[in-house]
Design an enzyme around this catalytic site. Structure first.
Site, PDB file in Angstrom:
ATOM      1  N   LYS A 105       0.863  -1.189   0.000  1.00 18.41           N
ATOM      2  CA  LYS A 105       0.000   0.000   0.000  1.00 18.41           C
ATOM      3  C   LYS A 105       0.889   1.225   0.000  1.00 18.41           C
ATOM      4  O   LYS A 105       2.025   1.177   0.505  1.00 18.41           O
ATOM      5  CB  LYS A 105      -0.893   0.008   1.258  1.00 18.41           C
ATOM      6  CG  LYS A 105      -2.215   0.705   1.056  1.00 18.41           C
ATOM      7  CD  LYS A 105      -3.136  -0.130   0.174  1.00 18.41           C
ATOM      8  CE  LYS A 105      -4.544   0.292   0.119  1.00 18.41           C
ATOM      9  NZ  LYS A 105      -5.408  -0.719  -0.523  1.00 18.41           N
ATOM     10  N   GLY A 217     -24.478   3.023   1.340  1.00 20.76           N
ATOM     11  CA  GLY A 217     -23.412   3.619   0.534  1.00 20.76           C
ATOM     12  C   GLY A 217     -23.772   3.532  -0.927  1.00 20.76           C
ATOM     13  O   GLY A 217     -24.183   2.472  -1.406  1.00 20.76           O
ATOM     14  N   GLY A 219     -21.662   4.707  -3.577  1.00 23.79           N
ATOM     15  CA  GLY A 219     -20.486   5.091  -4.353  1.00 23.79           C
ATOM     16  C   GLY A 219     -20.211   4.008  -5.379  1.00 23.79           C
ATOM     17  O   GLY A 219     -21.128   3.361  -5.876  1.00 23.79           O
ATOM     18  N   ASN A 220     -18.929   3.795  -5.680  1.00 25.49           N
ATOM     19  CA  ASN A 220     -18.590   2.799  -6.700  1.00 25.49           C
ATOM     20  C   ASN A 220     -19.117   1.417  -6.325  1.00 25.49           C
ATOM     21  O   ASN A 220     -19.848   0.787  -7.092  1.00 25.49           O
ATOM     22  CB  ASN A 220     -17.064   2.766  -6.892  1.00 25.49           C
ATOM     23  CG  ASN A 220     -16.636   1.662  -7.841  1.00 25.49           C
ATOM     24  OD1 ASN A 220     -16.596   0.497  -7.471  1.00 25.49           O
ATOM     25  ND2 ASN A 220     -16.360   2.005  -9.077  1.00 25.49           N
ATOM     26  N   ALA A 221     -18.761   0.941  -5.138  1.00 25.02           N
ATOM     27  CA  ALA A 221     -19.149  -0.425  -4.745  1.00 25.02           C
ATOM     28  C   ALA A 221     -20.662  -0.536  -4.564  1.00 25.02           C
ATOM     29  O   ALA A 221     -21.302  -1.460  -5.094  1.00 25.02           O
ATOM     30  CB  ALA A 221     -18.416  -0.805  -3.455  1.00 25.02           C
ATOM     31  N   GLY A 222     -21.275   0.382  -3.821  1.00 22.43           N
ATOM     32  CA  GLY A 222     -22.696   0.278  -3.493  1.00 22.43           C
ATOM     33  C   GLY A 222     -23.617   0.477  -4.679  1.00 22.43           C
ATOM     34  O   GLY A 222     -24.605  -0.260  -4.834  1.00 22.43           O
TER      35      GLY A 222
HETATM   36  P1  NAD Z   1     -16.983   5.826  -2.820  1.00 23.37           P
HETATM   37  O1  NAD Z   1     -16.247   6.986  -2.285  1.00 23.37           O
HETATM   38  O2  NAD Z   1     -17.207   5.708  -4.287  1.00 23.37           O
HETATM   39  O3  NAD Z   1     -18.430   5.747  -2.138  1.00 23.37           O
HETATM   40  C1  NAD Z   1     -18.640   5.755  -0.757  1.00 23.37           C
HETATM   41  C2  NAD Z   1     -20.116   5.916  -0.504  1.00 23.37           C
HETATM   42  O4  NAD Z   1     -20.361   5.801   0.896  1.00 23.37           O
HETATM   43  C3  NAD Z   1     -20.693   7.265  -0.932  1.00 23.37           C
HETATM   44  O5  NAD Z   1     -21.949   7.081  -1.544  1.00 23.37           O
HETATM   45  C4  NAD Z   1     -20.901   8.009   0.394  1.00 23.37           C
HETATM   46  O6  NAD Z   1     -21.979   8.907   0.339  1.00 23.37           O
HETATM   47  C5  NAD Z   1     -21.224   6.849   1.314  1.00 23.37           C
HETATM   48  N1  NAD Z   1     -20.987   7.177   2.720  1.00 23.37           N
HETATM   49  C6  NAD Z   1     -19.935   7.815   3.273  1.00 23.37           C
HETATM   50  N2  NAD Z   1     -20.115   7.967   4.583  1.00 23.37           N
HETATM   51  C7  NAD Z   1     -21.320   7.410   4.854  1.00 23.37           C
HETATM   52  C8  NAD Z   1     -22.088   7.256   6.025  1.00 23.37           C
HETATM   53  N3  NAD Z   1     -21.641   7.744   7.192  1.00 23.37           N
HETATM   54  N4  NAD Z   1     -23.259   6.610   5.942  1.00 23.37           N
HETATM   55  C9  NAD Z   1     -23.713   6.147   4.767  1.00 23.37           C
HETATM   56  N5  NAD Z   1     -23.047   6.258   3.619  1.00 23.37           N
HETATM   57  C10 NAD Z   1     -21.871   6.899   3.667  1.00 23.37           C
HETATM   58  O7  NAD Z   1     -16.241   4.561  -2.237  1.00 23.37           O
HETATM   59  P2  NAD Z   1     -16.208   3.065  -2.808  1.00 23.37           P
HETATM   60  O8  NAD Z   1     -15.077   2.932  -3.744  1.00 23.37           O
HETATM   61  O9  NAD Z   1     -17.573   2.657  -3.224  1.00 23.37           O
HETATM   62  O10 NAD Z   1     -15.793   2.291  -1.467  1.00 23.37           O
HETATM   63  C11 NAD Z   1     -16.745   1.976  -0.463  1.00 23.37           C
HETATM   64  C12 NAD Z   1     -16.158   0.907   0.420  1.00 23.37           C
HETATM   65  O11 NAD Z   1     -15.821  -0.219  -0.387  1.00 23.37           O
HETATM   66  C13 NAD Z   1     -14.864   1.321   1.133  1.00 23.37           C
HETATM   67  O12 NAD Z   1     -14.815   0.684   2.379  1.00 23.37           O
HETATM   68  C14 NAD Z   1     -13.789   0.757   0.222  1.00 23.37           C
HETATM   69  O13 NAD Z   1     -12.583   0.527   0.931  1.00 23.37           O
HETATM   70  C15 NAD Z   1     -14.452  -0.532  -0.211  1.00 23.37           C
HETATM   71  N6  NAD Z   1     -13.857  -1.087  -1.423  1.00 23.37           N
HETATM   72  C16 NAD Z   1     -14.041  -0.456  -2.623  1.00 23.37           C
HETATM   73  C17 NAD Z   1     -13.434  -1.010  -3.752  1.00 23.37           C
HETATM   74  C18 NAD Z   1     -13.619  -0.371  -5.101  1.00 23.37           C
HETATM   75  O14 NAD Z   1     -13.161  -0.963  -6.088  1.00 23.37           O
HETATM   76  N7  NAD Z   1     -14.296   0.753  -5.219  1.00 23.37           N
HETATM   77  C19 NAD Z   1     -12.658  -2.182  -3.650  1.00 23.37           C
HETATM   78  C20 NAD Z   1     -12.507  -2.796  -2.414  1.00 23.37           C
HETATM   79  C21 NAD Z   1     -13.119  -2.232  -1.300  1.00 23.37           C
END
Ligand code: NAD
Length: 415
Positions: A105, A217, A219-222
């Site tokens: 990392k 959530g 974002g990307n994952a959700g």
């Molecule tokens: P992102 O920044 O695209 O989205 C995060 C989402 O979470 C946003 O919609 C935000 O509004 C929401 N959020 C933030 N704080 C919040 C709260 N207090 N209550 C409710 N919602 C809240 O991030 P992402 O890339 O989707 O990552 C989300 C999680 O998935 C993280 O833990 C990340 O480490 C994990 N993850 C992501 C990937 C990836 O490829 N994107 C890979 C492995 C793990």
């Protein structure tokens, strides 16, 4: 009260797995520390002509199974211990899905939101120049993470290639498609999660065509988790949330329309034809699948007993506090642990490395097929271990991963 230290938590997890696996003390000590840490100082010319010096890190935890792999984070509160913990978790994530990579990392202490594009480019190029001696397709391959993105990866790859005087696109993954990126990277994490959930649903006799899901959530994952659940399996997405709050419609939300609404307004709240719900209430809904896809530490000893979902798919990293795990296990809730559930992202990053090394580009369908194969095998390996050892899925995932890394260390004659 002691502040949470992610590296201390990561070391405690290794200690537990090492105890259950009867690893010898030298192996345990070796696995609980990174093998290499590089600290750098990056002087960057700012747009106003001043120079700021940014501290940065690259931590390599273990490369017994292959080159180190892991993202780069830009954050004002970055610490060496966070980077160490994340590097170690990457080792276990790559091992549990059985891809031939180790864990690393990187991080730079900066506030990317307050920096111009030009300042970010100069910072990114400076970072790569400083860590260049220890990275490369056969050494250590960075990728995007918090507040870094495909454009930043393109600058970093370019800087490395200029230093070498040749094209070596495989030094970085998560690049844009036009410069050696892979199809299928955008939704890889959610797609991979769904492969594991599909298998879990089969084991638990849940008909996904009739299943209800709630996603914390957007974002990307959700957002991809919600859209793919509806599109691929016909699930009913009844609740979605983000930082501002959540929405619920028991008859089902149109996931793609909710994501579009968020893109236009900045939040899912006030989506038409839905009622409001808090993030806390969303977690406790009586749904078939709960998808924590936002942040860490949301399922705790306080609310674990009220979780009603049959499956918890941990797309986020660390959404379940260690004290909540035994409560969920006692209640018969099937948790797909984070470093298995969200390993689709690093798996497609690995596919990007393979494509770059062979000057090839796979179709999206081929990426999805290979991803499905990796995730499905990994899920069943962890499930089988959980049943055989009579432990929860997270413990089983640690047993599989730590065992594989320890075996590679032993076979290479390091210990
Ligand atoms: P992102 O920044 O695209 O989205 C995060 C989402 O979470 C946003 O919609 C935000 O509004 C929401 N959020 C933030 N704080 C919040 C709260 N207090 N209550 C409710 N919602 C809240 O991030 P992402 O890339 O989707 O990552 C989300 C999680 O998935 C993280 O833990 C990340 O480490 C994990 N993850 C992501 C990937 C990836 O490829 N994107 C890979 C492995 C793990």
């Amino acid at each position: 009260m002691c502040e949470y230290n992610p590296f201390a938590a990561a070391q405690a997890q290794v200690d537990r797995a090492a105890g259950l696996l009867n690893l010898d003390p030298a192996m345990q000590e070796f696995l609980r520390w990174p093998t290499r840490e590089l600290q750098v100082r990056l002087p960057v010319q700012m747009d106003d002509g001043s120079v700021q010096v940014f501290p940065g890190f690259r931590v390599q935890h273990n490369n017994a199974r292959g080159p180190n792999k892991g993202g780069i984070r830009y954050h004002p509160a970055e610490t060496i211990d966070t980077v160490r913990a994340l590097a170690m978790w990457m080792t276990w994530k790559c091992a549990v899905v059985d891809i031939p990579l180790g864990g690393a990392k990187g991080g730079v202490i900066c506030n990317p939101k307050a920096m111009s594009s030009g300042e970010l480019e100069r910072l990114s190029r400076a970072y790569i120049r400083e860590i260049a001696p220890i990275i490369g397709p056969a050494r250590d391959v960075p990728a995007p993470d918090m507040y870094t993105n495909p454009q930043i990866m393109a600058w970093m790859m370019d800087e490395y290639c200029k230093l070498l005087g040749r094209s070596d696109f495989g030094v970085i993954t998560g690049k844009p498609l036009a410069v050696g990126g892979s199809w299928g990277r955008d939704d890889a994490t959610a797609w991979g999660s769904w492969c594991t959930v599909r298998e879990a649903a089969h084991e638990l006799d849940i008909d996904l065509g009739k299943a209800t899901i709630a996603v914390q959530g957007c974002g990307n994952a959700g957002s991809y988790a919600a859209i793919l659940g509806q599109q691929l399996f016909g699930c009913k997405v009844i609740a979605v949330s983000d930082t501002s709050g959540g929405i619920i419609n028991e008859t089902g939300l149109d996931a793609a329309a909710v994501v579009q609404h968020k893109a236009q307004t900045g939040s899912v709240v006030e989506f038409p034809d839905a009622d409001s719900i808090t993030n806390g209430e969303l977690l406790e809904l009586d749904v078939d699948i709960l998808w924590p896809a936002a942040l860490e530490n949301v399922i705790t000893a306080d609310n674990a007993a009220r979780i009603k979902a049959k499956i918890v798919a941990e797309a986020a990293n660390g959404p379940t506090a260690p004290e909540a795990d035994p409560i969920l296990y006692e209640h018969g809730i099937h948790v797909i642990p984070d470093f298995l559930c969200n390993a689709g992202g690093v798996t497609v990053s690995y596919f990007e490395m393979v494509q770059n090394a062979s000057c090839d580009q796979w179709s999206e369908q081929h990426v999805h097929e290979r991803l499905d194969q990796k995730m499905t095998v990994a899920y069943h390996c962890v499930l089988e271990t959980a049943r055989r050892q009579q432990v929860d899925m997270r413990t089983a995932a640690y047993l599989v991963a730590v065992q594989r890394v320890a075996e590679a260390v032993r076979l290479r004659g390091w210990l």
